[in-house]
Design a protein around this motif. Sequence first.
Motif, PDB file in Angstrom:
ATOM      1  N   GLY A  17       0.758  -1.153   0.051  1.00  0.00           N
ATOM      2  CA  GLY A  17       0.175  -0.071  -0.020  1.00  0.00           C
ATOM      3  C   GLY A  17       0.914   1.110   0.076  1.00  0.00           C
ATOM      4  O   GLY A  17       0.105   2.529  -0.021  1.00  0.00           O
ATOM      5  N   GLN A  18       2.060   1.312   0.017  1.00  0.00           N
ATOM      6  CA  GLN A  18       3.027   2.517   0.182  1.00  0.00           C
ATOM      7  C   GLN A  18       3.766   2.606  -1.080  1.00  0.00           C
ATOM      8  O   GLN A  18       4.627   3.503  -1.200  1.00  0.00           O
ATOM      9  CB  GLN A  18       4.039   2.156   1.187  1.00  0.00           C
ATOM     10  N   LEU A  19       3.771   1.839  -1.953  1.00  0.00           N
ATOM     11  CA  LEU A  19       4.432   2.008  -3.342  1.00  0.00           C
ATOM     12  C   LEU A  19       4.310   3.266  -4.145  1.00  0.00           C
ATOM     13  O   LEU A  19       5.229   4.069  -4.493  1.00  0.00           O
ATOM     14  CB  LEU A  19       4.058   0.795  -4.403  1.00  0.00           C
ATOM     15  N   ASN A  24       6.547   8.651  -5.582  1.00  0.00           N
ATOM     16  CA  ASN A  24       6.513   9.990  -5.596  1.00  0.00           C
ATOM     17  C   ASN A  24       7.681  10.537  -4.775  1.00  0.00           C
ATOM     18  O   ASN A  24       8.143  11.613  -5.426  1.00  0.00           O
ATOM     19  CB  ASN A  24       5.273  10.274  -4.986  1.00  0.00           C
ATOM     20  N   LEU A  25       8.209  10.173  -3.679  1.00  0.00           N
ATOM     21  CA  LEU A  25       9.139  10.530  -3.029  1.00  0.00           C
ATOM     22  C   LEU A  25      10.596  10.324  -3.933  1.00  0.00           C
ATOM     23  O   LEU A  25      11.433  11.187  -3.986  1.00  0.00           O
ATOM     24  CB  LEU A  25       9.416   9.888  -1.814  1.00  0.00           C
ATOM     25  N   LEU A  26      10.552   9.323  -4.675  1.00  0.00           N
ATOM     26  CA  LEU A  26      11.754   8.972  -5.382  1.00  0.00           C
ATOM     27  C   LEU A  26      11.894   9.870  -6.551  1.00  0.00           C
ATOM     28  O   LEU A  26      13.146  10.174  -6.880  1.00  0.00           O
ATOM     29  CB  LEU A  26      11.698   7.556  -6.232  1.00  0.00           C
ATOM     30  N   THR A  27      10.783  10.576  -7.065  1.00  0.00           N
ATOM     31  CA  THR A  27      10.966  11.474  -8.151  1.00  0.00           C
ATOM     32  C   THR A  27      11.994  12.645  -7.815  1.00  0.00           C
ATOM     33  O   THR A  27      12.750  13.014  -8.404  1.00  0.00           O
ATOM     34  CB  THR A  27       9.437  12.124  -8.313  1.00  0.00           C
ATOM     35  N   GLU A  28      11.753  13.211  -6.568  1.00  0.00           N
ATOM     36  CA  GLU A  28      12.556  14.438  -5.972  1.00  0.00           C
ATOM     37  C   GLU A  28      14.097  13.939  -5.853  1.00  0.00           C
ATOM     38  O   GLU A  28      15.123  14.305  -5.935  1.00  0.00           O
ATOM     39  CB  GLU A  28      11.962  14.634  -4.741  1.00  0.00           C
ATOM     40  N   VAL A  79      15.105   9.883   1.976  1.00  0.00           N
ATOM     41  CA  VAL A  79      15.373   8.839   1.964  1.00  0.00           C
ATOM     42  C   VAL A  79      15.216   8.277   3.309  1.00  0.00           C
ATOM     43  O   VAL A  79      14.516   7.255   3.470  1.00  0.00           O
ATOM     44  CB  VAL A  79      16.629   8.425   1.311  1.00  0.00           C
ATOM     45  N   VAL A  80      16.214   8.756   4.135  1.00  0.00           N
ATOM     46  CA  VAL A  80      16.316   8.031   5.619  1.00  0.00           C
ATOM     47  C   VAL A  80      14.963   8.413   6.447  1.00  0.00           C
ATOM     48  O   VAL A  80      14.512   7.719   6.951  1.00  0.00           O
ATOM     49  CB  VAL A  80      17.378   8.619   6.122  1.00  0.00           C
ATOM     50  N   GLY A  81      14.442   9.536   6.461  1.00  0.00           N
ATOM     51  CA  GLY A  81      13.291  10.203   7.003  1.00  0.00           C
ATOM     52  C   GLY A  81      11.968   9.774   6.493  1.00  0.00           C
ATOM     53  O   GLY A  81      11.159   9.552   7.286  1.00  0.00           O
ATOM     54  N   GLU A  82      11.761   9.713   5.458  1.00  0.00           N
ATOM     55  CA  GLU A  82      10.572   9.482   4.798  1.00  0.00           C
ATOM     56  C   GLU A  82      10.244   8.193   4.060  1.00  0.00           C
ATOM     57  O   GLU A  82       9.155   7.702   4.386  1.00  0.00           O
ATOM     58  CB  GLU A  82       9.854  10.600   3.758  1.00  0.00           C
ATOM     59  N   ILE A  83      11.322   7.574   3.279  1.00  0.00           N
ATOM     60  CA  ILE A  83      11.163   6.402   2.568  1.00  0.00           C
ATOM     61  C   ILE A  83      11.399   5.172   3.328  1.00  0.00           C
ATOM     62  O   ILE A  83      10.498   4.260   3.398  1.00  0.00           O
ATOM     63  CB  ILE A  83      11.966   6.524   1.114  1.00  0.00           C
TER      64      ILE A  83
END
Length: 107
Positions: A17-19, A24-28, A79-83
């Motif tokens: 459910g988090q893909l 979206n975060l990886l785009t940045e 990456v560390v904080g959100e992903i």
Amino acid sequence: MSQKPIYAFAKWRVKEGQLDTVLNLLTEVVKKSTGEEGNLFYKVHQSNSDANTLILFEGYNDEEALEEHRNSEHFQKIVVGEIVPLLQDREVILTTRLDFGEQDAIN
């Protein structure tokens, strides 16, 4: 003596459910990482058999460039904080390419 480039292979298993959020975060992350002076490339692949498995293939000029990436604000914050909290599992393998004299079609 010049240092050899460092290549990172990261295997991320995204929680169910988090893909969409992770992508979206990886785009940045991709945009900011490819803008780093020591970055050679930053490519994201998705498993054909499991959409929640992502493989990141990254290249850096040397170990110093990799350390700069890992210490960057966007890596630490996004990456560390959100992903990472959205991942079920994460494995990172750092490599140095072996040269057997073959032509490199990837660069």
